[in-house]
Design a protein around this motif. Structure first.
Motif, PDB file in Angstrom:
ATOM      1  N   GLY A  32      70.697  17.443  56.002  1.00  0.00           N
ATOM      2  CA  GLY A  32      70.888  18.873  55.749  1.00  0.00           C
ATOM      3  C   GLY A  32      69.567  19.600  55.525  1.00  0.00           C
ATOM      4  N   CYS A  35      74.427  15.581  57.818  1.00  0.00           N
ATOM      5  CA  CYS A  35      74.966  14.771  56.714  1.00  0.00           C
ATOM      6  C   CYS A  35      74.004  14.658  55.520  1.00  0.00           C
ATOM      7  N   HIS A  36      74.518  14.964  54.335  1.00  0.00           N
ATOM      8  CA  HIS A  36      73.653  14.883  53.139  1.00  0.00           C
ATOM      9  C   HIS A  36      73.568  13.470  52.576  1.00  0.00           C
ATOM     10  N   LEU A  61      76.288  24.727  53.928  1.00  0.00           N
ATOM     11  CA  LEU A  61      75.375  23.615  54.210  1.00  0.00           C
ATOM     12  C   LEU A  61      74.437  23.373  53.022  1.00  0.00           C
ATOM     13  N   HIS A  62      74.396  22.109  52.543  1.00  0.00           N
ATOM     14  CA  HIS A  62      73.470  21.752  51.455  1.00  0.00           C
ATOM     15  C   HIS A  62      72.144  21.299  52.078  1.00  0.00           C
ATOM     16  N   SER A  93      87.496  15.630  56.526  1.00  0.00           N
ATOM     17  CA  SER A  93      86.474  16.535  57.056  1.00  0.00           C
ATOM     18  C   SER A  93      86.853  16.933  58.473  1.00  0.00           C
ATOM     19  N   THR A 124      83.577   8.095  48.486  1.00  0.00           N
ATOM     20  CA  THR A 124      82.894   8.736  49.598  1.00  0.00           C
ATOM     21  C   THR A 124      82.007   7.722  50.293  1.00  0.00           C
ATOM     22  N   ILE A 148      82.651  24.867  53.175  1.00  0.00           N
ATOM     23  CA  ILE A 148      81.476  24.371  52.450  1.00  0.00           C
ATOM     24  C   ILE A 148      80.196  24.895  53.090  1.00  0.00           C
ATOM     25  N   ASN A 170      87.993  19.636  54.677  1.00  0.00           N
ATOM     26  CA  ASN A 170      86.630  20.085  54.391  1.00  0.00           C
ATOM     27  C   ASN A 170      85.980  20.548  55.690  1.00  0.00           C
ATOM     28  N   ASN A 207      86.217  11.013  57.208  1.00  0.00           N
ATOM     29  CA  ASN A 207      86.213  11.757  58.473  1.00  0.00           C
ATOM     30  C   ASN A 207      87.563  11.638  59.178  1.00  0.00           C
TER      31      ASN A 207
HETATM   32  N1  SAM Z   1      82.308  10.382  55.896  1.00  0.00           N
HETATM   33  C1  SAM Z   1      83.098  11.035  54.928  1.00  0.00           C
HETATM   34  C2  SAM Z   1      83.471  12.432  55.369  1.00  0.00           C
HETATM   35  O1  SAM Z   1      83.067  12.839  56.469  1.00  0.00           O
HETATM   36  O2  SAM Z   1      84.188  13.115  54.637  1.00  0.00           O
HETATM   37  C3  SAM Z   1      82.543  11.012  53.529  1.00  0.00           C
HETATM   38  C4  SAM Z   1      81.074  11.280  53.364  1.00  0.00           C
HETATM   39  S1  SAM Z   1      80.579  12.948  53.630  1.00  0.00           S
HETATM   40  C5  SAM Z   1      78.879  12.845  53.176  1.00  0.00           C
HETATM   41  C6  SAM Z   1      81.350  13.835  52.289  1.00  0.00           C
HETATM   42  C7  SAM Z   1      81.518  15.324  52.523  1.00  0.00           C
HETATM   43  O3  SAM Z   1      80.246  15.953  52.491  1.00  0.00           O
HETATM   44  C8  SAM Z   1      82.150  15.709  53.830  1.00  0.00           C
HETATM   45  O4  SAM Z   1      83.164  16.652  53.657  1.00  0.00           O
HETATM   46  C9  SAM Z   1      81.005  16.303  54.600  1.00  0.00           C
HETATM   47  O5  SAM Z   1      81.426  17.233  55.540  1.00  0.00           O
HETATM   48  C10 SAM Z   1      80.194  16.938  53.490  1.00  0.00           C
HETATM   49  N2  SAM Z   1      78.787  17.130  53.850  1.00  0.00           N
HETATM   50  C11 SAM Z   1      77.970  16.249  54.431  1.00  0.00           C
HETATM   51  N3  SAM Z   1      76.736  16.750  54.584  1.00  0.00           N
HETATM   52  C12 SAM Z   1      76.755  17.996  54.096  1.00  0.00           C
HETATM   53  C13 SAM Z   1      75.779  19.018  53.953  1.00  0.00           C
HETATM   54  N4  SAM Z   1      74.509  18.863  54.348  1.00  0.00           N
HETATM   55  N5  SAM Z   1      76.165  20.170  53.381  1.00  0.00           N
HETATM   56  C14 SAM Z   1      77.443  20.338  52.952  1.00  0.00           C
HETATM   57  N6  SAM Z   1      78.396  19.412  53.043  1.00  0.00           N
HETATM   58  C15 SAM Z   1      78.077  18.241  53.615  1.00  0.00           C
END
Ligand code: SAM
Length: 317
Positions: A191, A27-28, A185-186, A115, A63, A183, A154, A93
């Motif tokens: 991440g 998670c970013h 990975l950031h 997601s 978000t 997507i 996503n 999620n």
């Molecule tokens: N909890 C919610 C969710 O899962 O959608 C919202 C927050 S989440 C940080 C927002 C989006 O960022 C999600 O689609 C998640 O998969 C994506 N995400 C999170 N960390 C990431 C990363 N390191 N690289 C790419 N996408 C990421």
């Protein structure tokens, strides 16, 4: 409003909470860390949204953390809508959607991204830390039943779940999902430490391109989009591999602790607007004026992230 690099400001991304009921290993955290603090009130988010529209913002994306954990989510949505923002969407999620999808629709939510990083129960649990696949799938069906459109999924591609990508494409086609975002990975937040799981999108994208009946490049982040024969649109989000990704950024972020954050990757390009949001001794118009000034500064300091800058430098050398 255009910044120094010719990039328009069109989108406000609002982090509603840092709290999450999942623990995705990558998670970013929207570049904000995970410190648990109380988020902004609907009124405060509404003030920022109102001023944002004056600077050209048309859409607001909610978000987190997990936005559906906010008990006042419906009020947040209706308050933002009342400021004249054209579209309010949310990334979630999906775990709590079965219970609240209807309420969110009634509040004025226009769109949802859900997601979905795996379709086998064990793999889903490995990625998210929660045995919740079934509930998320019910959540996806529930938002369809409530008439949300388009529905977008996503999927973050990593070495731990790359074998799920094809299943997710098939699932999207079978369930008449409108768009699937693949997507990369950031390297931000968790991440960074999990970047060893980074998986190149190249092979998968080439395969999708071969199947596609139509393709285009979106101005936002210069994201390639492919239309499959089934009608499913697949959008490829490559913040790392695409050197001009940031040149197509049209966002400013509002953090949980009341900062305008101009870049996911950087903490130094932020403006604290908490005083404007909390100074009850000031008249409303004075608070709005402070926020307007903050937006002017934010637009003036926005800049594309390092990769684009490095490329510019290497071209100049
Ligand atoms: N909890 C919610 C969710 O899962 O959608 C919202 C927050 S989440 C940080 C927002 C989006 O960022 C999600 O689609 C998640 O998969 C994506 N995400 C999170 N960390 C990431 C990363 N390191 N690289 C790419 N996408 C990421």
């Amino acid at each position: 409003m255009i910044d120094r690099y010719g990039r328009p400001l069109e989108d406000l991304r609002v982090t509603l909470t840092h709290v999450c009921n999942f623990s995705c290993f990558f998670c970013h955290m929207e570049g904000e860390g995970s410190q648990t603090i109380e988020g902004l009130t609907p009124e405060q988010i509404g003030l920022v949204s109102k001023v944002a529209t004056e600077f050209g913002v048309k859409s607001v994306k909610l978000t987190g953390g997990e936005p559906t954990l906010r008990r006042d989510l419906a009020e947040v949505i209706s308050t933002i809508k009342s400021t004249g923002v054209r579209e309010v969407s949310m990334t979630t999620n999906g775990f709590l959607l079965p219970a609240i999808a209807g309420k969110l629709k009634d509040a004025g939510l226009d769109r949802i991204n859900i997601s979905l990083h795996a379709l086998t129960r064990e793999k889903f649990k490995e990625v998210t830390g929660v045995d919740g696949l079934d509930r998320v799938v019910i959540g996806i069906r529930e938002v369809k039943n409530h008439g949300f459109k388009p529905i977008k999924l996503n999927y973050v591609l990593t070495k731990r779940n790359h074998d799920e990508a094809k299943k997710i494409i098939e699932f999207s086609e079978q369930n008449e999902i409108d768009e699937l975002h693949l997507i990369e990975l950031h390297p931000v937040g968790l991440g960074k430490s999990s970047f060893t799981y980074h998986e190149s999108m190249r092979n998968l994208e080439e395969e999708i391109a071969r199947m596609a009946v139509k393709s285009e490049i979106r101005s936002k982040h210069f994201r390639p989009r492919y239309v499959l024969p089934s009608g499913l649109v697949i959008e490829i989000v490559k913040p790392y591999a695409n050197p001009i990704f940031c040149a197509g950024c049209n966002r400013v972020r509002l953090t949980v602790d009341g900062k305008l954050k101009t870049c996911l990757y950087r903490d130094d390009k932020e403006i604290d607007v908490m005083y404007a949001l909390t100074a009850n001794s000031l008249a409303l118009e004075e608070r709005l004026e402070l926020l307007r000034h903050a937006f002017e500064v934010a637009i003036s300091i926005r800049e594309p992230n390092f990769k684009y800058m490095m490329n510019l430098e290497s071209q100049q050398a």
